[in-house]
Design an enzyme around this catalytic site. Structure first.
Site, PDB file in Angstrom:
ATOM      1  N   HIS A 282       1.134  -1.136   0.297  1.00 18.58           N
ATOM      2  CA  HIS A 282      -0.266  -0.130   0.169  1.00 18.58           C
ATOM      3  C   HIS A 282       1.011   1.031   0.223  1.00 18.58           C
ATOM      4  CE1 HIS A 282      -4.078  -2.038   0.575  1.00 18.58           C
ATOM      5  NE2 HIS A 282      -3.798  -2.668   1.827  1.00 18.58           N
TER       6      HIS A 282
ATOM      7  N   CYS B 212      -0.151   2.784  -4.517  1.00 18.79           N
ATOM      8  CA  CYS B 212      -1.105   4.465  -5.227  1.00 18.79           C
ATOM      9  C   CYS B 212       0.081   5.426  -4.289  1.00 18.79           C
ATOM     10  CB  CYS B 212      -1.967   3.902  -4.051  1.00 18.79           C
ATOM     11  SG  CYS B 212      -3.801   2.480  -4.764  1.00 18.79           S
TER      12      CYS B 212
END
Length: 498
Positions: free
Chosen positions: A330, A373
Site C-alpha cells: 500500500h 498507490c
C-alpha cells in the site's frame, strides 16, 4: 565469420513465430507454395539466395527483415545496427509498406480482437480455429479479398474492434494516394523513386505501436498531468530520439546482480492486498530468467523494510552488474507503507543505494519498481481494489529522484492517484512489466524503451471509464540492455499469459 555460419547463427536465435513473420514479409518475393513448404529459417535463406536476394556480400534484405520483426540484437551478426538499417531504409526498401502495415496490425492485435474479426469476416471454421492473424491475412489475400489497393473488407472488420489499428490502415491508404505516379514521374524512373522515398519518410514515424488489451484485465483511473517528476527525463522523448553513440552499461561481470522483492499482503489496519502473490510470482520468474539472484521478503513492517534495505546495501556488489528492487505494498503520495501502516518515503528507499551509501554499486544501474498507490482519490469497480489506505491526510514527505546518477524508479501510477490491483490476476503495471520484459529483452531493447511500452500498454487498458498511467523517472547515464537469456522465457505458472 563465414557467411553460412553467420546464417546458422541467426537461425539458432529465431523462434517459430519469427519464422512465420519472416515468411509473411517475404510473401511478395517468393511463390506461395514455396513459402508453405519452408519449415526453417535456413530453408528460407536458401530460397532467397536462389533469387539473388541474399548473398555473401549482399544481405540488406535480411537486415531489413530482422529489423522489422524486432530482432535488433541479431543485426550485430550482420555487422550492422538498427540505426544503420533505419538510415538505409530511407533510400531503399524491399519489403513494401503494404506488407509492413499488415505485419504491424498482426503485432498489435489481441486474441479477443482476433476472435471478433474472424467472426465479422465470416471465415470458414476449418480456417478459423487456431489461426493466427498472419494466416488470416494470407487467407484473405488468397481469396482476393485483400491486396494493396483492396482494403475495404479488412478495414471494416479492424475498424470495428480497434480505432488505433484502423488508423494504421488509413495512414497506409494516404501514403498510397501520395505515391500514385504522375505523368512526369513516368518520364524519369529515378525521379519517381525519389518521390516515393520522400513520402515513405512522411508516414514512417506515424506507424506507432498500439495494443488493445482484452477487457478481462480490469483498468484504473488516473490523471495524465505531471507525468514526470521535475528535472527527470521523459521516456517517450528519449525513445524517439535514440542516440546510436550512447554508451551501454556493462553487463559482463561474474554475476548479474540481486533482485529484492518486498511483497506486503497483510496489514495491521489496511485491507489485505489479495492478488499480490501473482505479481511476486511473475517477478521472481522473470528476473530469475534475466540472470538475477532473486530474494522475496513477505509482510514486512516499516522497520523491517529499512533493515532489509540496509542488509542489501551492505552486500558486496563488486562482481555484480546491477541491483533491482520491486516493492508491492500500500502507499500514499511519494511514500510506501510497511504492514504496520507506517510510511517510508520513496526518496529514502533509493538513497540506501546511492554512490555514497553503497560504493560497490557506484556507476551501476539501480532499478526500483514500485506497485503502490500514490494518493487517496476514491476509485474502484468490479474486482479491483486500491493499493492505498484511507487514513486521514498526513503530512506528505517530499521526493525527487536522487541527485546521484544511475537510478531508475518505475512507479505504477502518477503522484496523487490510485494504482489498482485485481484480486486474482495481480496488477496491471507489474503484469505488463513482466510481459514486456519477456518479449522485448530477447529483441535487444533497452529498459527505457521497454518501460515506454509498459506506459503505453497500461494507459490503453480501460474498464468502466477507469484508467491508470504509470510514471517512470530516472537519472541513468547510459542505456541499460539486459543480455539476452540463453533460453526462451518459461512461465512459472500455467496460468501465466506471457
Amino acid at each position: 565469420m563465414d557467411f553460412n555460419r553467420m546464417l546458422v547463427s541467426i537461425d539458432n536465435e529465431l523462434s517459430q513465430e519469427d519464422l512465420d513473420s519472416l515468411k509473411f514479409l517475404c510473401s511478395d518475393l517468393l511463390p506461395p507454395k514455396k513459402l508453405l513448404s519452408i519449415k526453417s529459417s535456413l530453408e528460407l535463406f536458401t530460397e532467397l539466395q536462389k533469387i539473388s536476394l541474399l548473398e555473401e556480400d549482399k544481405y540488406d534484405l535480411l537486415a531489413e527483415l530482422l529489423y522489422i520483426i524486432g530482432q535488433h540484437s541479431l543485426l550485430k551478426v550482420l555487422a550492422t545496427t538498427k540505426w544503420r538499417v533505419q538510415e538505409a531504409l530511407r533510400e531503399k526498401r524491399t519489403v513494401s509498406l503494404y506488407r509492413q502495415m499488415l505485419f504491424q496490425l498482426y503485432e498489435n492485435i489481441t486474441s479477443d480482437d482476433l476472435r471478433t474479426i474472424l467472426f465479422l469476416l465470416g471465415i470458414p471454421k476449418k480456417y478459423e480455429e487456431g489461426k493466427k492473424f498472419l494466416e488470416v491475412l494470407s487467407y484473405l489475400e488468397k481469396n482476393d479479398q485483400l491486396s494493396e489497393n483492396k482494403l475495404d473488407v479488412l478495414e471494416n472488420a479492424v475498424g470495428y474492434v480497434s480505432p488505433d489499428l484502423h488508423k494504421k490502415i488509413n495512414e497506409y491508404k494516404k501514403t498510397i494516394e501520395i505515391q500514385k505516379p504522375t505523368a512526369q514521374s513516368f518520364e524519369d524512373e529515378n525521379d519517381k523513386t525519389q518521390f516515393s522515398i520522400q513520402d515513405q519518410d512522411q508516414v514512417e514515424g506515424s506507424y506507432i505501436e498500439t495494443i488493445q488489451e482484452p477487457i478481462q484485465h480490469i483498468s484504473e483511473t488516473v490523471s495524465e498531468k505531471d507525468l514526470m517528476a521535475e528535472n527527470t527525463g521523459t521516456l517517450a522523448e528519449l525513445s524517439l530520439n535514440e542516440d546510436p553513440k550512447l554508451e551501454i552499461y556493462s553487463m559482463n561481470r561474474k554475476h548479474r546482480g540481486y533482485c529484492l522483492i518486498i511483497n506486503n499482503e497483510q496489514f495491521m489496519k489496511s485491507e489485505p492486498r489479495t492478488g499480490t502473490e501473482k505479481d511476486a510470482e511473475f517477478l521472481h520468474s522473470v528476473f530469475t530468467w534475466l540472470g538475477l539472484h532473486v530474494e522475496i521478503r513477505t509482510n514486512l513492517l516499516a522497520k523491517e523494510i529499512r533493515n532489509c534495505l540496509t542488509e542489501f546495501k551492505e552486500k558486496d556488489h563488486s562482481e555484480r552488474d546491477c541491483f533491482v528492487s520491486c516493492i508491492l505494498t500500500h502507499g500514499k503520495s511519494k511514500a510506501i507503507y510497511g504492514t504496520d501502516d507506517i510510511d517510508i518515503p520513496i526518496s529514502e528507499i533509493t538513497s540506501y543505494f546511492s554512490t555514497t551509501n553503497c560504493s560497490t554499486l557506484a556507476g551501476k544501474p539501480k532499478l526500483f519498481f514500485i506497485q503502490a498507490c500514490q494518493g487517496n482519490s476514491s476509485q474502484g469497480a468490479h474486482a479491483i481494489e486500491p493499493d492505498a489506505v484511507s487514513d486521514a491526510e498526513k503530512k506528505r514527505p517530499k521526493i525527487t529522484i536522487p541527485n546521484d546518477a544511475d537510478i531508475l524508479v518505475g512507479m505504477s501510477t502518477v503522484d496523487g492517484y490510485y494504482a489498482y490491483r485485481h484480486n486474482r490476476t495481480g496488477t496491471w503495471y507489474i503484469q505488463s512489466l513482466c510481459e514486456n520484459l519477456t518479449k522485448l529483452v530477447p529483441k535487444g531493447e533497452d529498459i527505457l524503451s521497454i518501460l515506454t511500452k509498459v506506459n503505453k500498454d497500461v494507459s490503453e487498458k480501460e474498464y468502466s471509464n477507469l484508467k491508470q498511467m504509470p510514471q517512470p523517472a530516472y537519472t541513468l547515464l547510459r542505456k541499460l540492455v539486459f543480455p539476452i537469456p540463453p533460453a526462451p522465457f518459461k512461465p512459472a505458472s500455467k496460468e501465466t499469459n506471457f
